[in-house]
Design a protein around this motif. Structure first.
Motif, mmCIF file in Angstrom:
data_model
loop_
_atom_site.group_PDB
_atom_site.id
_atom_site.type_symbol
_atom_site.label_atom_id
_atom_site.label_comp_id
_atom_site.label_asym_id
_atom_site.label_seq_id
_atom_site.Cartn_x
_atom_site.Cartn_y
_atom_site.Cartn_z
ATOM 1 N N UNK A 1 0.867 -1.204 0.000
ATOM 2 C CA UNK A 1 0.000 0.000 0.000
ATOM 3 C C UNK A 1 0.881 1.224 0.000
ATOM 4 N N UNK A 2 0.626 2.164 -0.916
ATOM 5 C CA UNK A 2 1.422 3.381 -0.978
ATOM 6 C C UNK A 2 1.135 4.210 0.262
ATOM 7 N N UNK A 3 2.170 4.938 0.721
ATOM 8 C CA UNK A 3 2.012 5.766 1.905
ATOM 9 C C UNK A 3 1.584 7.170 1.550
ATOM 10 N N UNK A 4 1.676 8.051 2.530
ATOM 11 C CA UNK A 4 1.375 9.464 2.324
ATOM 12 C C UNK A 4 2.570 10.089 1.605
ATOM 13 N N UNK A 5 2.305 10.729 0.490
ATOM 14 C CA UNK A 5 3.374 11.330 -0.306
ATOM 15 C C UNK A 5 3.387 12.834 -0.100
ATOM 16 N N UNK A 6 4.567 13.372 0.118
ATOM 17 C CA UNK A 6 4.721 14.825 0.257
ATOM 18 C C UNK A 6 5.820 15.299 -0.676
ATOM 19 N N UNK A 7 5.639 16.515 -1.174
ATOM 20 C CA UNK A 7 6.706 17.129 -1.958
ATOM 21 C C UNK A 7 6.648 18.641 -1.805
ATOM 22 N N UNK A 8 7.788 19.321 -1.958
ATOM 23 C CA UNK A 8 9.109 18.728 -2.095
ATOM 24 C C UNK A 8 9.618 18.193 -0.765
ATOM 25 N N UNK A 109 -4.113 4.184 13.194
ATOM 26 C CA UNK A 109 -4.822 4.258 11.911
ATOM 27 C C UNK A 109 -4.339 5.422 11.074
ATOM 28 N N UNK A 110 -3.570 6.319 11.674
ATOM 29 C CA UNK A 110 -3.091 7.494 10.952
ATOM 30 C C UNK A 110 -1.680 7.248 10.446
ATOM 31 N N UNK A 111 -1.380 7.805 9.304
ATOM 32 C CA UNK A 111 -0.073 7.623 8.680
ATOM 33 C C UNK A 111 0.497 8.982 8.299
ATOM 34 N N UNK A 112 1.789 9.114 8.511
ATOM 35 C CA UNK A 112 2.460 10.367 8.214
ATOM 36 C C UNK A 112 3.318 10.250 6.959
ATOM 37 N N UNK A 113 3.444 11.369 6.266
ATOM 38 C CA UNK A 113 4.400 11.462 5.176
ATOM 39 C C UNK A 113 5.789 11.747 5.716
ATOM 40 N N UNK A 114 6.758 11.861 4.811
ATOM 41 C CA UNK A 114 8.144 12.076 5.209
ATOM 42 C C UNK A 114 8.411 13.517 5.608
ATOM 43 N N UNK A 115 7.501 14.403 5.249
ATOM 44 C CA UNK A 115 7.671 15.792 5.634
ATOM 45 C C UNK A 115 8.414 16.613 4.600
ATOM 46 N N UNK A 116 8.209 17.917 4.667
ATOM 47 C CA UNK A 116 8.953 18.881 3.859
ATOM 48 C C UNK A 116 9.723 19.780 4.815
ATOM 49 N N UNK A 117 11.019 19.819 4.635
ATOM 50 C CA UNK A 117 11.841 20.692 5.491
ATOM 51 C C UNK A 117 11.995 22.041 4.816
#
Lengths: 121, 114
Positions: A1-8, A109-117
């Protein structure tokens, strides 16, 4: 299952410039959250969406921050104009439903993206 | 004013050592205390504590809450380099609304040397 995607993943801008972050939640997740985490502090909720409606934006600095979730899927968070103190990691999280008064930081049940710095210079 | 204080702010140990991280709090409407591990991404949930004196354990990690003295400790035994991270303590306060409220400490940065 794909996760939460963040960009940039990283962004460096000068103060008074504008910046936008993008978040693509897990497919089918109705609830989406944006958090700001300043270095040395815990995450602070900026805004919570339920589908395309805003549930809680009480801590969003509305004079410069805006967020939208058109069509109840992807979301963008914008800062215009940026200040030095906006330097932080911006985290997006999603969950399949509203967690009924509990933070996604407390719910598996909640999932986090990798974040944007973001660095504002 | 609600506050959560963690100590120490940073700690350097060698593999195999046992460490104890501290978290004290002053929060009205206390609901629970949570520990997180944060590396270069979002915090990873470790434990939620609501009752005094009941130890929660997961592998080499354990935690306990003292609601009378208003503190919690997180123990890590036989530390490994993979335990290097910032450990965040947060207290959930019950103020109603859609989110409740999480008050975070500044974290303890743990570095485990080989």
């Amino acid at each position: 299952e794909a996760g939460v995607a963040q960009s940039p993943r990283y962004k460096i801008i000068e103060k008074r410039q504008s910046v936008a972050f993008w978040c693509n939640p897990i497919s089918g997740h109705a609830t989406l959250y944006w958090y700001q985490q300043i270095l040395g502090q815990g995450p602070k909720l900026l805004i919570q969406f339920q589908n395309n409606g805003v549930v809680d934006d009480s801590q969003l600095p509305k004079d410069r921050f805006s967020a939208e979730r058109l069509k109840g899927v992807d979301s963008t968070l914008k800062i215009q104009p940026a200040k030095l103190e906006d330097s932080a990691v911006y985290l997006c999280a999603s969950s399949p439903r509203s967690l009924e008064g509990r933070s996604p930081l407390m719910n598996t049940e909640a999932f986090f993206g990798q974040g944007t710095r973001l660095t504002v210079v | 004013e609600d506050k959560v204080v963690q100590s120490p702010l940073s700690l350097v140990v060698h593999e195999g050592d046992t460490v104890t991280l501290n978290c004290s709090y002053e929060v009205t409407n206390f609901r629970s205390l949570l520990w997180y591990k944060q590396e270069k991404k979002a915090p990873t949930f470790l434990f939620m504590l609501t009752s005094s004196g009941i130890e929660k354990k997961s592998g080499r990690l354990s935690s306990i809450l003292d609601k009378k003295e208003l503190f919690s400790i997180l123990n890590i035994t036989a530390t490994q380099t993979g335990d290097s991270a910032v450990y965040l303590c947060a207290v959930e306060a019950n103020y109603g609304g859609s989110q409740g409220n999480l008050i975070f400490g500044k974290g303890t940065k743990l570095s485990v040397k080989p």
